[in-house]
Scaffold this motif. Structure first.
Motif, PDB file in Angstrom:
ATOM      1  N   ASP A 230     -41.671  33.508 128.025  1.00 49.64           N
ATOM      2  CA  ASP A 230     -41.800  32.766 126.777  1.00 49.64           C
ATOM      3  C   ASP A 230     -40.556  32.839 125.907  1.00 49.64           C
ATOM      4  O   ASP A 230     -40.581  32.429 124.742  1.00 49.64           O
ATOM      5  CB  ASP A 230     -42.988  33.298 125.965  1.00 49.64           C
ATOM      6  CG  ASP A 230     -44.322  32.931 126.600  1.00 49.64           C
ATOM      7  OD1 ASP A 230     -44.353  31.942 127.367  1.00 49.64           O
ATOM      8  OD2 ASP A 230     -45.303  33.620 126.326  1.00 49.64           O
ATOM      9  N   SER A 231     -39.477  33.379 126.438  1.00 54.34           N
ATOM     10  CA  SER A 231     -38.283  33.507 125.610  1.00 54.34           C
ATOM     11  C   SER A 231     -37.038  33.115 126.399  1.00 54.34           C
ATOM     12  O   SER A 231     -37.091  32.847 127.594  1.00 54.34           O
ATOM     13  CB  SER A 231     -38.156  34.931 125.071  1.00 54.34           C
ATOM     14  OG  SER A 231     -38.016  35.839 126.140  1.00 54.34           O
ATOM     15  N   LEU A 232     -35.922  33.092 125.680  1.00 52.61           N
ATOM     16  CA  LEU A 232     -34.644  32.792 126.298  1.00 52.61           C
ATOM     17  C   LEU A 232     -33.816  34.061 126.385  1.00 52.61           C
ATOM     18  O   LEU A 232     -33.684  34.800 125.406  1.00 52.61           O
ATOM     19  CB  LEU A 232     -33.874  31.761 125.458  1.00 52.61           C
ATOM     20  CG  LEU A 232     -34.464  30.359 125.380  1.00 52.61           C
ATOM     21  CD1 LEU A 232     -33.634  29.481 124.452  1.00 52.61           C
ATOM     22  CD2 LEU A 232     -34.575  29.732 126.755  1.00 52.61           C
ATOM     23  N   GLU A 233     -33.274  34.303 127.553  1.00 54.33           N
ATOM     24  CA  GLU A 233     -32.305  35.373 127.746  1.00 54.33           C
ATOM     25  C   GLU A 233     -30.938  34.693 127.765  1.00 54.33           C
ATOM     26  O   GLU A 233     -30.801  33.575 128.265  1.00 54.33           O
ATOM     27  CB  GLU A 233     -32.575  36.078 129.077  1.00 54.33           C
ATOM     28  CG  GLU A 233     -31.648  37.230 129.367  1.00 54.33           C
ATOM     29  CD  GLU A 233     -32.036  37.943 130.654  1.00 54.33           C
ATOM     30  OE1 GLU A 233     -32.996  38.744 130.620  1.00 54.33           O
ATOM     31  OE2 GLU A 233     -31.385  37.676 131.683  1.00 54.33           O
ATOM     32  N   ILE A 234     -29.944  35.342 127.221  1.00 55.65           N
ATOM     33  CA  ILE A 234     -28.610  34.771 127.156  1.00 55.65           C
ATOM     34  C   ILE A 234     -27.739  35.435 128.222  1.00 55.65           C
ATOM     35  O   ILE A 234     -27.742  36.657 128.372  1.00 55.65           O
ATOM     36  CB  ILE A 234     -27.985  35.012 125.753  1.00 55.65           C
ATOM     37  CG1 ILE A 234     -28.914  34.534 124.645  1.00 55.65           C
ATOM     38  CG2 ILE A 234     -26.610  34.373 125.650  1.00 55.65           C
ATOM     39  CD1 ILE A 234     -29.310  33.097 124.717  1.00 55.65           C
ATOM     40  N   ARG A 235     -26.989  34.601 128.954  1.00 53.56           N
ATOM     41  CA  ARG A 235     -26.070  35.112 129.971  1.00 53.56           C
ATOM     42  C   ARG A 235     -24.734  34.397 129.857  1.00 53.56           C
ATOM     43  O   ARG A 235     -24.668  33.255 129.406  1.00 53.56           O
ATOM     44  CB  ARG A 235     -26.639  34.900 131.376  1.00 53.56           C
ATOM     45  CG  ARG A 235     -27.909  35.693 131.625  1.00 53.56           C
ATOM     46  CD  ARG A 235     -28.365  35.561 133.052  1.00 53.56           C
ATOM     47  NE  ARG A 235     -29.685  36.151 133.235  1.00 53.56           N
ATOM     48  CZ  ARG A 235     -30.504  35.840 134.214  1.00 53.56           C
ATOM     49  NH1 ARG A 235     -30.140  34.944 135.121  1.00 53.56           N
ATOM     50  NH2 ARG A 235     -31.682  36.410 134.312  1.00 53.56           N
ATOM     51  N   ARG A 236     -23.696  35.055 130.339  1.00 55.56           N
ATOM     52  CA  ARG A 236     -22.357  34.482 130.273  1.00 55.56           C
ATOM     53  C   ARG A 236     -22.165  33.405 131.334  1.00 55.56           C
ATOM     54  O   ARG A 236     -22.574  33.559 132.486  1.00 55.56           O
ATOM     55  CB  ARG A 236     -21.316  35.585 130.452  1.00 55.56           C
ATOM     56  CG  ARG A 236     -19.921  35.066 130.217  1.00 55.56           C
ATOM     57  CD  ARG A 236     -18.924  36.156 130.089  1.00 55.56           C
ATOM     58  NE  ARG A 236     -17.614  35.540 129.883  1.00 55.56           N
ATOM     59  CZ  ARG A 236     -16.545  36.207 129.553  1.00 55.56           C
ATOM     60  NH1 ARG A 236     -16.617  37.505 129.375  1.00 55.56           N
ATOM     61  NH2 ARG A 236     -15.394  35.589 129.396  1.00 55.56           N
TER      62      ARG A 236
END
Length: 190
Positions: free
Chosen positions: A82-88
């Motif tokens: 249900d969420s966004l993970e941030i990646r490079r």
């Protein structure tokens, strides 16, 4: 009409427009928005930028990421439940289709230094000149944006995604700027 119904109707209207607007027009409008972003002082000064990789018929920022990846740190969201993970973003070849929507997503560890993010390029279904936006209804950005207190937030979309009034609630985070073609960026301020 209650808030949920208004949002649903607006999403349906924009979805219809996306189905009838020619792909060539969307590509041209994407080029206009990328050029407008590149001209902004906030973009020129930003070192770490949270952007997104486009879904089909979504404003395409891929040329911006590919052009500037050697000079800036670009981050992309990855759907995790249900969420966004941030990646490079490490280049187009390092992207893989995500399980949720088939969107190309970066692989690698999560980026959690939210205070380092200078600029966010925010997709959406619709925007207005007051900096309000609605997304697809999953509230991913509604949960993420309040955590990005330092970042300048720019909504990006096609010309037909700028509407007179986006229904919003008190908890919705307003954007600092909305960039849509063919008009010039409209600064909204906080």
């Amino acid at each position: 009409m209650e808030m949920i119904q208004k949002k649903k109707a607006l999403r349906k209207h924009i979805t219809y427009l996306k189905s009838v607007v020619p792909l060539l027009q969307m590509q041209e409008e994407s080029r206009h928005v990328v050029a407008a972003i590149e001209a902004l002082a906030v973009f020129k000064q930003a070192r770490t930028v949270l952007a997104y990789w486009p879904m089909f018929k979504e404003l395409d920022l891929s040329s911006l990421l590919n052009k500037w990846q050697a000079e800036k740190v670009f981050l992309l969201p990855v759907v995790q439940g249900d969420s966004l993970e941030i990646r490079r973003f490490q280049g187009e070849t390092s992207l893989a289709p995500g399980p949720s929507f088939g969107i190309m997503e970066p692989v690698g560890p999560a980026f959690n230094a939210f205070g380092d993010i200078d600029l966010v390029l925010v997709p959406g279904v619709a925007f207005d000149e007051e900096g309000r936006r609605i997304g697809h209804g999953k509230a991913y950005y509604d949960r993420l944006l309040p955590q990005l207190t330092k970042a300048f937030k720019i909504g990006v979309g096609f010309s037909f995604q700028l509407v007179e009034d986006v229904p919003s609630e008190a908890h919705d985070v307003r954007l600092d700027l909305v960039v849509v073609p063919p008009m010039k960026p409209k600064d909204i301020g906080k």
